[in-house]
Design a protein around this motif. Structure first.
Motif, PDB file in Angstrom:
ATOM      1  N   UNK A 191       0.858  -1.171   0.000  1.00 29.18           N
ATOM      2  CA  UNK A 191       0.000   0.000   0.000  1.00 29.18           C
ATOM      3  C   UNK A 191       0.902   1.231   0.000  1.00 29.18           C
ATOM      4  N   UNK A 192       0.632   2.154  -0.908  1.00 33.73           N
ATOM      5  CA  UNK A 192       1.394   3.396  -0.983  1.00 33.73           C
ATOM      6  C   UNK A 192       0.447   4.580  -0.792  1.00 33.73           C
ATOM      7  N   UNK A 193       1.025   5.701  -0.393  1.00 30.55           N
ATOM      8  CA  UNK A 193       0.220   6.900  -0.168  1.00 30.55           C
ATOM      9  C   UNK A 193       1.065   8.127  -0.445  1.00 30.55           C
ATOM     10  N   UNK A 194       0.422   9.267  -0.576  1.00 38.47           N
ATOM     11  CA  UNK A 194       1.140  10.505  -0.818  1.00 38.47           C
ATOM     12  C   UNK A 194       0.228  11.704  -0.814  1.00 38.47           C
ATOM     13  N   UNK A 195       0.844  12.844  -1.085  1.00 41.46           N
ATOM     14  CA  UNK A 195       0.138  14.122  -1.151  1.00 41.46           C
ATOM     15  C   UNK A 195       0.436  14.739  -2.510  1.00 41.46           C
ATOM     16  N   UNK A 196      -0.582  15.263  -3.133  1.00 39.73           N
ATOM     17  CA  UNK A 196      -0.433  15.903  -4.438  1.00 39.73           C
ATOM     18  C   UNK A 196      -1.039  17.297  -4.361  1.00 39.73           C
ATOM     19  N   UNK A 197      -0.272  18.303  -4.735  1.00 43.75           N
ATOM     20  CA  UNK A 197      -0.775  19.681  -4.792  1.00 43.75           C
ATOM     21  C   UNK A 197      -0.989  20.039  -6.250  1.00 43.75           C
ATOM     22  N   UNK A 198      -2.219  20.419  -6.585  1.00 43.11           N
ATOM     23  CA  UNK A 198      -2.573  20.718  -7.965  1.00 43.11           C
ATOM     24  C   UNK A 198      -3.616  21.828  -7.965  1.00 43.11           C
TER      25      UNK A 198
ATOM     26  N   UNK B 173     -13.932  16.602  -1.102  1.00 44.04           N
ATOM     27  CA  UNK B 173     -14.633  15.326  -1.127  1.00 44.04           C
ATOM     28  C   UNK B 173     -13.686  14.160  -1.336  1.00 44.04           C
ATOM     29  N   UNK B 174     -14.260  13.017  -1.719  1.00 47.74           N
ATOM     30  CA  UNK B 174     -13.484  11.801  -1.925  1.00 47.74           C
ATOM     31  C   UNK B 174     -13.880  11.156  -3.249  1.00 47.74           C
ATOM     32  N   UNK B 175     -12.938  10.425  -3.820  1.00 43.02           N
ATOM     33  CA  UNK B 175     -13.176   9.726  -5.076  1.00 43.02           C
ATOM     34  C   UNK B 175     -12.396   8.413  -5.045  1.00 43.02           C
ATOM     35  N   UNK B 176     -13.051   7.311  -5.409  1.00 45.89           N
ATOM     36  CA  UNK B 176     -12.381   6.019  -5.498  1.00 45.89           C
ATOM     37  C   UNK B 176     -12.396   5.544  -6.939  1.00 45.89           C
TER      38      UNK B 176
ATOM     39  N   UNK C  10      -8.618  11.886  -1.591  1.00 44.78           N
ATOM     40  CA  UNK C  10      -9.385  12.635  -0.608  1.00 44.78           C
ATOM     41  C   UNK C  10      -8.891  14.072  -0.592  1.00 44.78           C
ATOM     42  N   UNK C  11      -9.793  15.015  -0.848  1.00 42.39           N
ATOM     43  CA  UNK C  11      -9.472  16.443  -0.780  1.00 42.39           C
ATOM     44  C   UNK C  11     -10.164  17.029   0.431  1.00 42.39           C
ATOM     45  N   UNK C  12      -9.405  17.280   1.478  1.00 39.41           N
ATOM     46  CA  UNK C  12      -9.939  17.946   2.662  1.00 39.41           C
ATOM     47  C   UNK C  12      -9.795  19.451   2.546  1.00 39.41           C
ATOM     48  N   UNK C  13      -8.836  19.892   1.737  1.00 40.07           N
ATOM     49  CA  UNK C  13      -8.586  21.300   1.453  1.00 40.07           C
ATOM     50  C   UNK C  13      -8.529  21.459  -0.065  1.00 40.07           C
TER      51      UNK C  13
END
Length: 50
Positions: free
Chosen positions: A1-8, A15-18, A27-30
């Motif tokens: 399982x991998x994870x990260x942060x993307x600024x765009x 919201x959230x999208x799967x 997941x966009x909290x901001x």
């Protein structure tokens, strides 16, 4: 399982999208900041330059 942060700047939503194809939860909290998690065998997001 991998994870990260993307600024765009184009991801101005909350919201959230799967994606079952990419096996990824975004997941966009901001606005413009996306936290993403990929299941095993999933595809990480790729930065697009235009």
């Amino acid at each position: 399982m991998t994870f990260g942060i993307l600024c765009n700047i184009r991801s101005f939503w909350l919201g959230a999208h799967y994606s079952s194809y990419n096996k990824r939860l975004c997941l966009n909290l901001f606005p413009c900041v996306t936290l993403w998690v990929c299941a095993p065998g999933g595809n990480q997001p790729k930065k697009e330059y235009r």
